[in-house]
Design a protein around this motif. Structure first.
Motif, PDB file in Angstrom:
ATOM      1  N   GLU A 161       0.828  -1.193   0.000  1.00  0.00           N
ATOM      2  CA  GLU A 161       0.000   0.000   0.000  1.00  0.00           C
ATOM      3  C   GLU A 161       0.866   1.250   0.000  1.00  0.00           C
ATOM      4  OE1 GLU A 161      -1.037   0.588   4.692  1.00  0.00           O
ATOM      5  OE2 GLU A 161      -2.301  -0.781   3.526  1.00  0.00           O
ATOM      6  N   SER A 209       1.068   5.451   1.165  1.00  0.00           N
ATOM      7  CA  SER A 209       0.551   6.473   2.055  1.00  0.00           C
ATOM      8  C   SER A 209       1.438   7.712   1.938  1.00  0.00           C
ATOM      9  CB  SER A 209       0.542   5.966   3.501  1.00  0.00           C
ATOM     10  OG  SER A 209       0.063   6.971   4.376  1.00  0.00           O
ATOM     11  N   ASP A 265      -3.576   6.226  -2.710  1.00  0.00           N
ATOM     12  CA  ASP A 265      -3.051   6.787  -1.466  1.00  0.00           C
ATOM     13  C   ASP A 265      -4.208   7.003  -0.487  1.00  0.00           C
ATOM     14  OD1 ASP A 265      -1.860   8.166   0.566  1.00  0.00           O
ATOM     15  OD2 ASP A 265      -0.945   9.707  -0.696  1.00  0.00           O
ATOM     16  N   LYS A 266      -4.222   6.247   0.607  1.00  0.00           N
ATOM     17  CA  LYS A 266      -5.340   6.328   1.543  1.00  0.00           C
ATOM     18  C   LYS A 266      -5.413   7.676   2.257  1.00  0.00           C
ATOM     19  CE  LYS A 266      -2.762   3.821   5.148  1.00  0.00           C
ATOM     20  NZ  LYS A 266      -2.757   2.566   5.951  1.00  0.00           N
ATOM     21  N   GLU A 267      -4.312   8.433   2.281  1.00  0.00           N
ATOM     22  CA  GLU A 267      -4.342   9.745   2.911  1.00  0.00           C
ATOM     23  C   GLU A 267      -5.101  10.770   2.076  1.00  0.00           C
ATOM     24  OE1 GLU A 267      -0.595  11.205   4.204  1.00  0.00           O
ATOM     25  OE2 GLU A 267      -0.234   9.539   5.593  1.00  0.00           O
ATOM     26  N   ASP A 308     -11.434   8.679   0.705  1.00  0.00           N
ATOM     27  CA  ASP A 308     -12.184   7.576   0.104  1.00  0.00           C
ATOM     28  C   ASP A 308     -13.260   8.050  -0.879  1.00  0.00           C
ATOM     29  OD1 ASP A 308     -10.777   5.667   1.601  1.00  0.00           O
ATOM     30  OD2 ASP A 308     -12.146   5.855   3.292  1.00  0.00           O
ATOM     31  N   ARG A 351     -13.815   2.321   0.677  1.00  0.00           N
ATOM     32  CA  ARG A 351     -12.997   2.526   1.870  1.00  0.00           C
ATOM     33  C   ARG A 351     -11.691   1.778   1.689  1.00  0.00           C
ATOM     34  NH1 ARG A 351     -12.866  -1.301   6.097  1.00  0.00           N
ATOM     35  NH2 ARG A 351     -13.941  -3.266   5.595  1.00  0.00           N
ATOM     36  N   HIS A 352     -10.624   2.404   2.118  1.00  0.00           N
ATOM     37  CA  HIS A 352      -9.322   1.758   2.044  1.00  0.00           C
ATOM     38  C   HIS A 352      -9.212   0.695   3.129  1.00  0.00           C
ATOM     39  CE1 HIS A 352      -8.317   5.346  -0.369  1.00  0.00           C
ATOM     40  NE2 HIS A 352      -7.367   4.582  -0.899  1.00  0.00           N
ATOM     41  N   VAL A 358      -8.521  -1.801  -1.379  1.00  0.00           N
ATOM     42  CA  VAL A 358      -9.711  -0.957  -1.265  1.00  0.00           C
ATOM     43  C   VAL A 358     -10.953  -1.813  -1.457  1.00  0.00           C
ATOM     44  CG1 VAL A 358      -9.848  -0.391  -3.739  1.00  0.00           C
ATOM     45  CG2 VAL A 358     -10.713   1.257  -2.058  1.00  0.00           C
TER      46      VAL A 358
END
Length: 208
Positions: A67, A69, A94-96, A99, A137-138, A143
Motif C-alpha cells: 500500500e 501512504s 493513497d489512503k491519505e 475515500d 474505503r481503504h 480498497v
C-alpha cells in the motif's frame, strides 16, 4: 509426468483437490491476478473478490501486494463494471487522499458488451449521471468498492475487472494516462455472468 506428480503432491499437502484448484478461476466470486514484481507493491493487484452484505450492497475488494501512504502522484484504483452499459469507479490509491469515489461512464454502449484482453480500455470517460450511494474505503493493501443492489439491472449480464492506473480527473471527464496493472491481464476474455446467477452465488456463500 514428473510435473503432474508434483502438482498432485501440492494438492494433497495443501488439502485442495485438483478440480477445486482449476474451478476457482471460473468462480464469479473471485478474480485471481498474477504477481508482477516489476510494479510497485501498491500497483500490483493480487486478487478481486465479490460479496453481498446484509444491507444489500455488492462489495468488490481489490487487494494489492502493498500500500501507499503520503505519495505525491495521481495513482488510482479503478473498478470497471458492465451491466447493460460499462461504468468505472475510481478512488485514490493513497489512503491519505481519502475515500471519495468518482464515477464515470465508458464510451461503449453495447447491451452485450464483451471485453477481451486485447480490447484497449478507452483513454477518456465521461462523468456519469447515475445517482446512487456508491462508496469506497481503504483496507490494508487495497480498497473496497460498495454498490447498492437496487442499481443492478438483473435482466442483463454482469462483468467486472479492476485496474491500477494513473489518471487525470477533470470536472466532467476522466483521462487515463497509464495503466499499471489489470486484474484479468492474461486471463483471456472477460467473463460475463447473468446478474441473478452472480447474486445467487454470493448469497449462498454468505449463508455458509
Amino acid at each position: 509426468m514428473n510435473r503432474i506428480l508434483t502438482l498432485l503432491a501440492v494438492f494433497v499437502l495443501t488439502g485442495i483437490s485438483p478440480v477445486s484448484a482449476m474451478n476457482i478461476y471460473d468462480d464469479p466470486r473471485i478474480l485471481l491476478s498474477y504477481m508482477d514484481r516489476s510494479l510497485a507493491p501498491e500497483q500490483d493487484i493480487l486478487r478481486v473478490t465479490a460479496n453481498v452484505t446484509p444491507d444489500n450492497h455488492l462489495v468488490f475488494q481489490v487487494k494489492t501486494r502493498g500500500e501507499q501512504s503520503g505519495g505525491e502522484n495521481s495513482d488510482h484504483f479503478l473498478l470497471r463494471i458492465t451491466n447493460g452499459k460499462p461504468y468505472v469507479l475510481l478512488v485514490p490509491i493513497d489512503k491519505e487522499k481519502g475515500d471519495k469515489v468518482y464515477m464515470y461512464e465508458d464510451i461503449l454502449e453495447s447491451e452485450n458488451n464483451i471485453l477481451s484482453e486485447t480490447a484497449v480500455m478507452p483513454n477518456t470517460f465521461k462523468a456519469s449521471n447515475l445517482q446512487a450511494e456508491f462508496s469506497a474505503r481503504h483496507i490494508r493493501n487495497g480498497v473496497e468498492f460498495s454498490i447498492p443492489l437496487d442499481v443492478i439491472n438483473f435482466g442483463n449480464n454482469f462483468g467486472y475487472d479492476a485496474y491500477t492506473v494513473q489518471a487525470s480527473i477533470q470536472p466532467h471527464s476522466l483521462e487515463i494516462d497509464e495503466i499499471y496493472d489489470q486484474a484479468r491481464k492474461g486471463s483471456g476474455e472477460v467473463k460475463q455472468y447473468a446478474a441473478i446467477t452472480l447474486l445467487n452465488k454470493l448469497c449462498a456463500t454468505r449463508k455458509q
